[in-house]
Design a protein around this motif. Structure first.
Motif, PDB file in Angstrom:
ATOM      1  N   PHE A   1       0.731  -0.949   0.010  1.00  0.00           N
ATOM      2  CA  PHE A   1      -0.430  -0.572   0.033  1.00  0.00           C
ATOM      3  C   PHE A   1       1.039   1.295  -0.182  1.00  0.00           C
ATOM      4  O   PHE A   1       2.454   1.063   0.595  1.00  0.00           O
ATOM      5  CB  PHE A   1      -1.025  -0.085   1.096  1.00  0.00           C
ATOM      6  N   VAL A   2       0.242   2.713  -0.527  1.00  0.00           N
ATOM      7  CA  VAL A   2       1.133   3.484  -0.422  1.00  0.00           C
ATOM      8  C   VAL A   2       0.111   4.866  -0.590  1.00  0.00           C
ATOM      9  O   VAL A   2      -1.293   4.472  -0.505  1.00  0.00           O
ATOM     10  CB  VAL A   2       1.756   3.851  -2.268  1.00  0.00           C
ATOM     11  N   SER A   3       0.186   5.747   1.022  1.00  0.00           N
ATOM     12  CA  SER A   3      -0.417   6.185   0.897  1.00  0.00           C
ATOM     13  C   SER A   3       0.691   7.834   1.657  1.00  0.00           C
ATOM     14  O   SER A   3       1.793   7.982   0.493  1.00  0.00           O
ATOM     15  CB  SER A   3      -1.539   6.546   2.255  1.00  0.00           C
ATOM     16  N   GLU A   4       0.516   9.372   1.628  1.00  0.00           N
ATOM     17  CA  GLU A   4       0.752  10.517   2.078  1.00  0.00           C
ATOM     18  C   GLU A   4       1.796  10.203   2.932  1.00  0.00           C
ATOM     19  O   GLU A   4       3.011  11.094   3.255  1.00  0.00           O
ATOM     20  CB  GLU A   4      -0.240  11.809   2.350  1.00  0.00           C
ATOM     21  N   ASN A   5       1.643   9.040   3.469  1.00  0.00           N
ATOM     22  CA  ASN A   5       2.904   8.828   4.741  1.00  0.00           C
ATOM     23  C   ASN A   5       3.672   7.954   4.682  1.00  0.00           C
ATOM     24  O   ASN A   5       4.890   7.517   5.360  1.00  0.00           O
ATOM     25  CB  ASN A   5       1.947   8.329   6.501  1.00  0.00           C
ATOM     26  N   GLY A   6       3.512   6.930   3.621  1.00  0.00           N
ATOM     27  CA  GLY A   6       5.114   5.860   2.668  1.00  0.00           C
ATOM     28  C   GLY A   6       4.145   4.794   2.642  1.00  0.00           C
ATOM     29  O   GLY A   6       2.863   4.372   2.122  1.00  0.00           O
ATOM     30  N   PHE A   7       4.595   4.100   2.342  1.00  0.00           N
ATOM     31  CA  PHE A   7       5.099   2.779   1.907  1.00  0.00           C
ATOM     32  C   PHE A   7       4.587   1.824   2.912  1.00  0.00           C
ATOM     33  O   PHE A   7       5.448   1.725   3.878  1.00  0.00           O
ATOM     34  CB  PHE A   7       5.484   2.349   0.838  1.00  0.00           C
ATOM     35  N   TYR A   8       3.896   0.813   3.109  1.00  0.00           N
ATOM     36  CA  TYR A   8       2.949  -0.023   3.638  1.00  0.00           C
ATOM     37  C   TYR A   8       3.136  -1.361   3.088  1.00  0.00           C
ATOM     38  O   TYR A   8       3.088  -2.057   1.714  1.00  0.00           O
ATOM     39  CB  TYR A   8       2.170  -0.047   4.355  1.00  0.00           C
ATOM     40  N   VAL A   9       3.759  -2.760   3.363  1.00  0.00           N
ATOM     41  CA  VAL A   9       3.743  -4.288   2.793  1.00  0.00           C
ATOM     42  C   VAL A   9       2.729  -4.915   4.107  1.00  0.00           C
ATOM     43  O   VAL A   9       2.864  -4.506   5.051  1.00  0.00           O
ATOM     44  CB  VAL A   9       5.435  -4.411   2.647  1.00  0.00           C
ATOM     45  N   CYS A  10       2.388  -5.972   3.157  1.00  0.00           N
ATOM     46  CA  CYS A  10       1.549  -7.391   4.254  1.00  0.00           C
ATOM     47  C   CYS A  10       2.036  -8.330   3.791  1.00  0.00           C
ATOM     48  O   CYS A  10       1.763  -8.705   2.291  1.00  0.00           O
ATOM     49  CB  CYS A  10       0.466  -6.728   4.152  1.00  0.00           C
ATOM     50  N   ASN A  11       2.453  -9.351   4.175  1.00  0.00           N
ATOM     51  CA  ASN A  11       1.369 -10.676   4.304  1.00  0.00           C
ATOM     52  C   ASN A  11       0.233 -11.124   4.483  1.00  0.00           C
ATOM     53  O   ASN A  11       0.567 -11.214   5.859  1.00  0.00           O
ATOM     54  CB  ASN A  11       2.491 -11.555   4.558  1.00  0.00           C
ATOM     55  N   PRO A  12      -0.369 -10.948   3.644  1.00  0.00           N
ATOM     56  CA  PRO A  12      -1.672 -11.776   4.380  1.00  0.00           C
ATOM     57  C   PRO A  12      -2.068 -12.828   5.001  1.00  0.00           C
ATOM     58  O   PRO A  12      -2.582 -13.279   6.226  1.00  0.00           O
ATOM     59  CB  PRO A  12      -3.000 -11.670   3.068  1.00  0.00           C
ATOM     60  N   SER A  13      -1.094 -13.753   4.937  1.00  0.00           N
ATOM     61  CA  SER A  13      -1.228 -15.299   5.399  1.00  0.00           C
ATOM     62  C   SER A  13      -0.987 -15.090   6.962  1.00  0.00           C
ATOM     63  O   SER A  13      -0.828 -15.873   7.737  1.00  0.00           O
ATOM     64  CB  SER A  13       0.140 -16.049   4.451  1.00  0.00           C
ATOM     65  N   THR A  14       0.333 -14.200   7.106  1.00  0.00           N
ATOM     66  CA  THR A  14       0.547 -13.875   8.825  1.00  0.00           C
ATOM     67  C   THR A  14      -0.062 -12.483   8.691  1.00  0.00           C
ATOM     68  O   THR A  14       0.226 -12.629  10.572  1.00  0.00           O
ATOM     69  CB  THR A  14       2.347 -13.937   8.698  1.00  0.00           C
ATOM     70  N   GLN A  15      -0.900 -12.396   8.182  1.00  0.00           N
ATOM     71  CA  GLN A  15      -1.840 -11.111   8.882  1.00  0.00           C
ATOM     72  C   GLN A  15      -0.356  -9.548   9.738  1.00  0.00           C
ATOM     73  O   GLN A  15      -0.684  -9.280  10.951  1.00  0.00           O
ATOM     74  CB  GLN A  15      -2.876 -11.512  10.034  1.00  0.00           C
ATOM     75  N   GLU A  16       0.631 -10.048   9.313  1.00  0.00           N
ATOM     76  CA  GLU A  16       1.657  -9.001   9.509  1.00  0.00           C
ATOM     77  C   GLU A  16       1.387  -7.608   8.943  1.00  0.00           C
ATOM     78  O   GLU A  16       1.630  -7.813   7.171  1.00  0.00           O
ATOM     79  CB  GLU A  16       3.051  -9.241   9.167  1.00  0.00           C
ATOM     80  N   MET A  17       1.411  -6.639   8.781  1.00  0.00           N
ATOM     81  CA  MET A  17       2.077  -5.036   8.011  1.00  0.00           C
ATOM     82  C   MET A  17       2.844  -4.132   8.889  1.00  0.00           C
ATOM     83  O   MET A  17       3.040  -4.445  10.106  1.00  0.00           O
ATOM     84  CB  MET A  17       0.710  -4.399   7.743  1.00  0.00           C
ATOM     85  N   VAL A  18       3.645  -4.154   7.569  1.00  0.00           N
ATOM     86  CA  VAL A  18       4.777  -2.590   8.480  1.00  0.00           C
ATOM     87  C   VAL A  18       4.945  -1.941   8.093  1.00  0.00           C
ATOM     88  O   VAL A  18       4.571  -1.741   6.732  1.00  0.00           O
ATOM     89  CB  VAL A  18       6.371  -3.893   8.752  1.00  0.00           C
ATOM     90  N   LYS A  19       5.465  -0.680   8.588  1.00  0.00           N
ATOM     91  CA  LYS A  19       5.731   0.762   7.744  1.00  0.00           C
ATOM     92  C   LYS A  19       7.166   0.936   7.175  1.00  0.00           C
ATOM     93  O   LYS A  19       8.029   0.049   7.916  1.00  0.00           O
ATOM     94  CB  LYS A  19       5.256   1.585   8.596  1.00  0.00           C
ATOM     95  N   LEU A  20       7.165   0.864   5.691  1.00  0.00           N
ATOM     96  CA  LEU A  20       8.558   0.524   5.723  1.00  0.00           C
ATOM     97  C   LEU A  20       9.448   1.901   5.532  1.00  0.00           C
ATOM     98  O   LEU A  20       8.652   3.445   6.131  1.00  0.00           O
ATOM     99  CB  LEU A  20       8.789   0.474   3.674  1.00  0.00           C
ATOM    100  N   PRO A  21      11.131   2.175   5.695  1.00  0.00           N
ATOM    101  CA  PRO A  21      11.388   3.439   5.407  1.00  0.00           C
ATOM    102  C   PRO A  21      11.295   4.244   5.008  1.00  0.00           C
ATOM    103  O   PRO A  21      10.604   4.214   4.109  1.00  0.00           O
ATOM    104  CB  PRO A  21      13.022   2.916   5.549  1.00  0.00           C
ATOM    105  N   GLU A  22      11.308   5.707   5.069  1.00  0.00           N
ATOM    106  CA  GLU A  22      10.413   6.597   4.953  1.00  0.00           C
ATOM    107  C   GLU A  22      11.823   7.003   3.394  1.00  0.00           C
ATOM    108  O   GLU A  22      12.474   6.764   3.697  1.00  0.00           O
ATOM    109  CB  GLU A  22      10.771   7.735   5.857  1.00  0.00           C
ATOM    110  N   ALA A  23      10.374   7.051   2.276  1.00  0.00           N
ATOM    111  CA  ALA A  23      10.984   7.688   1.087  1.00  0.00           C
ATOM    112  C   ALA A  23      11.447   8.218   1.051  1.00  0.00           C
ATOM    113  O   ALA A  23      11.020   9.526   1.690  1.00  0.00           O
ATOM    114  CB  ALA A  23      10.040   6.457  -0.110  1.00  0.00           C
ATOM    115  N   SER A  24      11.964   9.418  -0.222  1.00  0.00           N
ATOM    116  CA  SER A  24      12.603  10.356  -0.398  1.00  0.00           C
ATOM    117  C   SER A  24      11.209  10.824  -1.072  1.00  0.00           C
ATOM    118  O   SER A  24      10.121  10.990  -1.396  1.00  0.00           O
ATOM    119  CB  SER A  24      13.567   9.916  -1.888  1.00  0.00           C
ATOM    120  N   CYS A  25      11.096  12.720  -0.711  1.00  0.00           N
ATOM    121  CA  CYS A  25      10.315  13.415  -0.660  1.00  0.00           C
ATOM    122  C   CYS A  25       9.886  13.744  -2.034  1.00  0.00           C
ATOM    123  O   CYS A  25      10.756  13.981  -3.276  1.00  0.00           O
ATOM    124  CB  CYS A  25      10.311  14.538   0.093  1.00  0.00           C
TER     125      CYS A  25
END
Length: 399
Positions: free
Chosen positions: A150-174
């Motif tokens: 997923f991507v939003s104004e706050n950055g990128f998120y990745v998710c593994n639906p199998s484990t129901q785990e979601m994390v926010k990735l390190p901040e990307a360039s503006c």
């Protein structure tokens, strides 16, 4: 550059609907019983049987015995299980809903997940997660693997639906333009996901654009960081990037002077260089509804508008000489006119092209008999996104 650990994303405060009980949930057998059974079953047979079970069941079976724990976590078994999953993907339905966190009275977005097998007879998982973002600003990158982005104004998120785990990735360039152009893909040879982010870094209003590029590689359970490339993207692009054979491709957004102009920009992950790709000779309409997809490991150019109620699919057959072949022509007369430009091919498997019709229907086009089978009963409901996904224990490193 210091590596940053992805930050965890918590589940929403309200409990999510409980998934249907697994058919293996009540198969409780003691470790002693399995120890007695062990010698009678060859290890390769046990591996073969376990590789076909749902991931939820495998998670429980890790507790059966040390032997089973070793088997299920063995790299060879993980590879075998992944191969099985890739040939038996699930449907992943997602819906975003604005909610208000009572504790902080802050707007956020609940993402509801629902996974089905292809005939709709089994619901494999159902849960919800929350993002601290306005739902209007959240987008989802195309994918067909075990990890979604997923991507939003706050950055990128990745998710593994199998484990129901979601994390926010390190901040990307503006990005000074506020636009988000990115692409995500899986590199099998390195067993890692690659996220490419194109960002406008121009601060001069007299400069049309100055587009930088950065790459993030995500390995199983490993830390990750963005690496800014020396090369700049030579064009403004549209749509999400498509990864084929270690090269990302985007449609070019710039105006075309004549039909022979480059229509596609590419980025080679190994060479870390940009290039351009010519469209099919003599037929490309720069004002038409063209898009890029990956089908069966090939780069495909999809045209939904040049011919009335027809989807033409061109396949790149020769990457060195940039030779396109017009492989498929799909009759779309069974669809309403306002739906035509939203029909997107998802995958080619077993002689059929799987298509998403604006999240309202999942359809198969049979290449041999030229017929379309609609399966709208599988995805009844107002869903925001529809994706293919495969089960895996791929860790996002949020431990």
């Amino acid at each position: 550059m210091m590596k940053k650990k992805p930050s965890s994303v918590t589940s929403p405060p309200s409990p999510s609907p409980s998934p249907p009980p697994s058919q293996y949930e009540n198969d409780a057998v003691s470790e002693d019983a399995y120890a007695m059974m062990g010698p009678t079953l060859p290890s390769d047979l046990i591996t073969s049987i376990l590789s076909r079970l749902p991931l939820k069941s495998l998670g429980k079976f890790k507790c059966v015995s040390k032997q089973w724990l070793h088997t299920i976590t063995d790299p060879h078994f993980v590879s075998t299980r992944r191969s099985f999953s890739l040939h038996n993907p699930n449907l992943l339905l997602l819906k975003k809903t604005p909610v208000l966190q009572e504790t902080h009275m802050k707007k956020c977005t609940r993402i509801d997940f629902c996974s089905l097998n292809f005939d709709g007879s089994c619901k494999n998982l159902e849960f919800s997660l929350c993002l601290s973002d306005d739902e209007k600003n959240i987008e989802m990158l195309p994918s067909k693997w075990d990890i979604i982005c997923f991507v939003s104004e706050n950055g990128f998120y990745v998710c593994n639906p199998s484990t129901q785990e979601m994390v926010k990735l390190p901040e990307a360039s503006c990005c000074t333009s506020g636009e988000v152009n990115a692409g995500m893909g899986y590199v099998k040879e390195r067993d890692e996901y690659v996220l490419v982010h194109l960002f406008d870094k121009s601060l001069d209003i007299h400069v049309d654009y100055d587009i930088g590029c950065e790459v993030l590689r995500l390995g199983d359970g490993k830390d990750c960081e963005w690496k800014v490339m020396e090369a700049n993207c030579p064009f403004v692009v549209r749509g999400w990037g498509v990864l084929v054979n270690n090269v990302f491709y985007w449609m070019i957004w710039d105006e075309y002077d004549h039909p022979g102009d480059e229509a596609i920009v590419s980025f080679d992950l190994e060479k870390e260089e940009f290039g351009t790709v010519l469209p099919p000779e003599g037929c490309f309409d720069p004002h038409g509804v063209w898009s890029l997809v990956e089908l069966g490991g090939n780069l495909c150019l999809v045209d939904n508008a040049t011919r009335p109620f027809t989807m033409d699919i061109w396949v790149m057959k020769d990457y060195e000489n940039q030779r396109w072949v017009w492989d498929y022509s799909i009759d779309l007369n069974g669809y309403s006119n306002d739906l035509l430009k939203f029909i997107i091919p998802l995958e080619f498997r077993d002689g059929k092209i799987l298509m998403d019709a604006k999240q309202e229907s999942l359809d198969y086009y049979d290449v041999d008999n030229k017929g379309i089978k609609r399966m709208d009963h599988l995805i009844a409901g107002e869903w925001t996104w529809l994706r293919l996904y495969t089960e895996s224990f791929f860790s996002l490193g949020s431990r």
